[in-house]
Design an enzyme around this catalytic site. Structure first.
Site, PDB file in Angstrom:
ATOM      1  CG  MET A   1      12.686  42.897  49.960  1.00 35.03           C
ATOM      2  SD  MET A   1      13.060  43.855  48.485  1.00 35.03           S
ATOM      3  CE  MET A   1      14.774  43.445  48.208  1.00 35.03           C
TER       4      MET A   1
ATOM      5  N   GLY B   1      13.294  43.219  62.817  1.00 40.08           N
ATOM      6  CA  GLY B   1      14.524  43.277  63.594  1.00 40.08           C
ATOM      7  C   GLY B   1      14.766  44.662  64.168  1.00 40.08           C
TER       8      GLY B   1
ATOM      9  N   PRO C   1      17.373  50.327  60.463  1.00 44.40           N
ATOM     10  CG  PRO C   1      18.049  48.572  61.829  1.00 44.40           C
ATOM     11  CD  PRO C   1      18.480  49.918  61.339  1.00 44.40           C
TER      12      PRO C   1
ATOM     13  CB  THR D   1      22.092  47.362  55.663  1.00 50.21           C
ATOM     14  OG1 THR D   1      21.135  46.772  54.776  1.00 50.21           O
ATOM     15  CG2 THR D   1      23.136  46.319  56.027  1.00 50.21           C
ATOM     16  CB  ALA D   2      17.336  45.212  57.459  1.00 48.84           C
TER      17      ALA D   2
ATOM     18  N   GLY E   1      17.082  51.355  56.566  1.00 46.31           N
ATOM     19  CA  GLY E   1      18.377  50.680  56.414  1.00 46.31           C
ATOM     20  C   GLY E   1      19.402  51.578  55.754  1.00 46.31           C
TER      21      GLY E   1
ATOM     22  CE  LYS F   1       9.311  50.870  47.476  1.00 47.22           C
ATOM     23  NZ  LYS F   1       9.933  50.993  46.198  1.00 47.22           N
TER      24      LYS F   1
ATOM     25  CG  ASP G   1      11.258  54.651  51.352  1.00 49.37           C
ATOM     26  OD1 ASP G   1      10.465  55.173  50.542  1.00 49.37           O
ATOM     27  OD2 ASP G   1      12.311  54.077  51.022  1.00 49.37           O
TER      28      ASP G   1
HETATM   29  N1  SAH Z   1      17.560  49.576  52.313  1.00 50.60           N
HETATM   30  C1  SAH Z   1      17.053  48.610  53.268  1.00 50.60           C
HETATM   31  C2  SAH Z   1      16.415  47.417  52.602  1.00 50.60           C
HETATM   32  C3  SAH Z   1      15.176  47.763  51.820  1.00 50.60           C
HETATM   33  S1  SAH Z   1      14.417  46.372  51.106  1.00 50.60           S
HETATM   34  C4  SAH Z   1      18.208  48.166  54.172  1.00 50.60           C
HETATM   35  O1  SAH Z   1      19.368  48.474  53.903  1.00 50.60           O
HETATM   36  O2  SAH Z   1      17.941  47.514  55.181  1.00 50.60           O
HETATM   37  C5  SAH Z   1      13.218  45.961  52.321  1.00 50.60           C
HETATM   38  C6  SAH Z   1      13.604  44.679  53.006  1.00 50.60           C
HETATM   39  O3  SAH Z   1      14.563  44.957  53.991  1.00 50.60           O
HETATM   40  C7  SAH Z   1      12.481  43.992  53.730  1.00 50.60           C
HETATM   41  O4  SAH Z   1      11.679  43.214  52.879  1.00 50.60           O
HETATM   42  C8  SAH Z   1      13.244  43.125  54.695  1.00 50.60           C
HETATM   43  O5  SAH Z   1      13.781  42.003  54.053  1.00 50.60           O
HETATM   44  C9  SAH Z   1      14.410  44.038  55.044  1.00 50.60           C
HETATM   45  N2  SAH Z   1      14.128  44.782  56.273  1.00 50.60           N
HETATM   46  C10 SAH Z   1      13.965  46.103  56.429  1.00 50.60           C
HETATM   47  N3  SAH Z   1      13.779  46.423  57.722  1.00 50.60           N
HETATM   48  C11 SAH Z   1      13.832  45.266  58.405  1.00 50.60           C
HETATM   49  C12 SAH Z   1      13.734  44.924  59.786  1.00 50.60           C
HETATM   50  N4  SAH Z   1      13.531  45.855  60.732  1.00 50.60           N
HETATM   51  N5  SAH Z   1      13.842  43.621  60.132  1.00 50.60           N
HETATM   52  C13 SAH Z   1      14.055  42.670  59.201  1.00 50.60           C
HETATM   53  N6  SAH Z   1      14.150  42.940  57.894  1.00 50.60           N
HETATM   54  C14 SAH Z   1      14.055  44.213  57.490  1.00 50.60           C
END
Ligand code: SAH
Length: 500
Positions: free
Chosen positions: A180, A209, A20, A126-127, A97, A65, A43
């Protein structure tokens, strides 16, 4: 098979989750795979240091993006994946993530299978789990929640079939984690209450986070949207709904300590920065790594070591590079036997100790002048000075003045490294910037701009007089100079200043 066209064998694709944001949450496997890749498709939402270990000749393509900004269409990412993999290259597709959690990794795996390209998946943290954990929210809890659902808050109006089934979600017996969902937050809260969740149910939004800029906004379904709006919450954020979201007050743990809430820019080159960054984080600081310098090895031919009576090592990098060169020549610490070994300070001394050498001379103050003074009382005939290309001449000059023959062994140089825009912005928005060398001062001011530093509210901390002089030369004044000229002395000086 004369005349048959030999197509290259397909390469291999790794679908990698880089976690994350906190570099420490990257898996060992992800680092290993990134380190061998020919091509990296990266990414935006990956840790700032995620690609540091990539091969210097790897082709890095940014297919990222950023919420709302221009984005590389998924078809283009697919095209690049195919092009490189079918040409026989190893392709690391690095995502934030986990690659299979809202990461479109599933589609990319299907694409590979369709074209006969071998692939592997490297899961990531994952986040939804990590940002929650860093905010003190356990997504499950024996007394409070026995299930967790990951939900996309991003509704694509052009795809009616992807609409969220609100009544079903509202009825879900456990924690809901929305990805998101910043824009949709008012609607999410409204629909959950309409579906039967209590308006008083705890909710928390975690922005960025696990990153230095992490922020947590808490409330209930009734007011979380308004609170998030008031706090100016932006992506990337997750929203956690459920009783567990109420635990953040009790078990939130990030940023406790003497430097809690203080953001600090570390301007050292990366291999050195990580130790200091970890110490600062342990003290509760939010660390912004802005390594405006990089260490570049210089090719050397080792001289006849036995012809010197004294070896002077003027930096930790010098010590490590020297041992790299000894190893490359099939030698080890025994090649330094019989020499008097002097260092400029405790950092260099510790670096030597890590290679099995106890230095004979470590001056009380970690500056070249103190070493020159200490050496002047000794009978030095021939000295070898292991150092950086741009090192100061104080030590060689003092040795020469005392009648010694001096040879310089230039092992590396520090080269300026441009900062990405977001690193520059993050640096200028921080509370403190720490400088551990004159070259860090020069590179950082070149990368960020002296005027921008003056206009920011950034305070400057210097490791010692030489670094302070470099700040003065740039037209800047340090707010603190460490009484003890070592990285840990600098951190202590900062703690004292912030606490006092
Ligand atoms: N594959 C990623 C998610 C991608 S979608 C995963 O598993 O975490 C992108 C979304 O992930 C963002 O809009 C947000 O909701 C979340 N996200 C990614 N990084 C984050 C972070 N550091 N803190 C909080 N939300 C995060």
């Amino acid at each position: 098979m004369k005349g048959a066209r030999h197509l290259p064998r397909p390469g291999r694709v790794w679908l990698i989750g880089a976690g994350p944001g906190d570099p420490g949450l990257m898996t060992a496997r992800s680092l290993e795979v990134i380190a061998q890749a020919d091509v990296i498709l990266a990414d935006k939402l990956i840790p700032p240091t995620a690609l540091d270990g990539a091969r210097s000749d790897a082709e890095v393509i940014d297919v990222g993006k950023l919420g709302g900004g221009p984005q590389v269409p998924q078809e283009e990412t697919h095209r690049l994946l195919l092009e490189h993999a079918l040409a026989g290259r190893s392709v690391a597709r690095v995502k934030g993530g986990d690659p299979f959690v809202f990461g479109r990794g599933g589609e990319e795996a299907q694409l590979c299978r369709e074209h006969g390209i071998p692939f592997e998946v490297v899961p990531g943290v994952t986040a939804g789990i990590a940002a929650s954990a860093y905010a003190g929210i356990p997504v499950t809890h024996r007394d409070l929640s026995s299930a967790v659902a990951f939900v996309t808050g991003h509704e694509n109006p052009e795809r009616p079939e992807s609409r969220i089934d609100w009544p079903a979600l509202a009825a879900f017996p456990g924690t809901l984690v929305f990805y998101m969902g910043v824009k949709a937050l008012p609607r999410i809260a409204e629909q959950l209450v309409a579906g039967g969740r209590a308006a008083s149910e705890p909710a928390a939004v975690v922005q960025s986070g696990t990153l230095p800029s992490q922020r947590v906004v808490t409330g209930t379904l009734a007011d979380i949207a308004a609170r998030a709006k008031e706090a100016g919450v932006r992506p990337p954020s997750i929203t956690v709904v459920g009783p567990v979201a109420g635990l953040t007050e009790e078990i939130g743990w990030l940023g406790r300590g003497p430097l809690a809430g203080v953001s600090v820019v570390v301007t050292r080159a990366r291999p050195q920065a990580s130790g200091m960054a970890a110490t600062l984080r342990d003290l509760g600081a939010r660390v912004v790594e802005a390594p405006a310098i990089r260490i570049e090895p210089v090719d050397v031919t080792l001289p006849d070591l036995a012809s010197f009576d004294t070896l002077v090592v003027t930096s930790p990098n010098g010590a490590h590079r020297l041992f790299e060169e000894l190893r490359a020549a099939g030698l080890d610490a025994r090649a330094l036997a019989g020499m008097r070994i002097a260092t400029v300070g405790p950092g260099s001394a510790n670096a030597l100790r890590s290679h099995g050498i106890e230095p004979d001379l470590v001056p009380g103050r970690a500056v070249g002048e103190a070493l020159a003074e200490a050496l002047s009382g000794l009978d030095v005939q021939r000295a070898l000075v292991a150092r950086a290309e741009e090192a100061r001449e104080v030590v060689p000059d003092a040795l020469k003045a005392a009648g010694a023959e001096v040879e310089k062994l230039v092992l590396y140089r520090t080269v300026p490294e441009p900062l990405a825009d977001r690193d520059r912005d993050a640096a200028l928005g921080a509370d403190w910037a720490l400088f551990t060398s004159g070259s860090a001062v020069r590179s950082f001011t070149a990368a960020v701009g002296v005027d921008a530093i003056r206009e920011s509210s950034l305070k400057l901390a210097s490791i010692g007089p030489v670094t302070t002089e470099a700040l003065h030369a740039a037209g800047l004044d340090p707010d603190v100079e460490a009484p003890e000229h070592t990285p840990s002395g600098l951190v202590s000086a900062l703690v004292e200043r912030v606490g006092g």
